[in-house]
Design an enzyme around this catalytic site. Sequence first.
Site: not given
Ligand code: DON
Length: 306
Positions: A61, A64, A188, A240, A258
């Site tokens: 993420s 982003k 994405y 978040y 993540v």
């Molecule tokens: O879409 C997802 O779930 C992952 N590609 C990214 C989520 C993420 O990194 C949440 N952050 N802590």
Amino acid sequence: MQDIVNEIAEQMALITDKGKVATYIPQLARVDPEQFAITVALPTGEIYSAGCSQTLFSIQSISKVFTLTLALGKLGEAVWDRVGREPSGDPFNSIVQLEHENGRPRNPFINAGAIAIADAIMQGHKPKETLAEIMQFVRSLADDDSISIDNKVAQSEIATGDRNTSLAFFMASFGHFENPVNEVLGTYFHHCSIAMNTHQLAKAGRFLANNGINPDTHYAVVSSKRAKRINALMLMCGHYDGSGEFAYRVGLPGKSGVGGGILAVAPGKASIAVWSPGLDLIGNSKLGTQALELFTSKTGWSVFGV
Ligand code: DON
């Protein structure tokens, strides 16, 4: 500064509970949770690292931040027709607010918001072309052409991406998407799978610590006003439903992933990247947060004071 990052790495090595690696993306579950890295990049060009700062990890993420920056460059204020700029107070992959708010995600950092941003930057182009543009941008920010996408992670995300697929089709049902939903998802998943080390990531974040200016080229990546606003979004939404806690403990704009990375910005002072794959219950790096908390205590660089 080298003493500070060394001390932080030493402290982190003493902590036995390093959190749990993400398992919902199977490829991320394979990463050794014992690893830790920190890099501090100053606008003047000095770079200080400790731990495994050359080891690549999945930025997830954190990507982003880069796609939002690109979207703002392409669409300007029209970005805010697609996503809001309020914290959601919900988990990163939540769907609940979307129905009440007509398919317009609360902010560009929750998954729904980042998927909407991917649609906004595609502008009729194919995922390959859009990804080439994203990679070119990230490589130029970090001044490193070796940065690339980890295709194994991308395939792993695609194979287990039911929630993101649901979010995307649900948003599309409000008539907001301009590109085929599967192509938006492909863009994405792949930008989330960019692999970087903390050295590269801290370099890529320097424009946000330097009023929008890339310190290598002295050119403006974004205006100072835009850098200020991206930092504000990172502070309010970058972790978040853990954004309040991160502001309380660390006191810097930050974006987590993540994969266990966090990019934090001390405006006017430094871009800081930390990585440790073990996560807390919300899904943000456990040691990464602790390291940044220690960093702002030692430097007095929290935006809220010493
Ligand atoms: O879409 C997802 O779930 C992952 N590609 C990214 C989520 C993420 O990194 C949440 N952050 N802590």
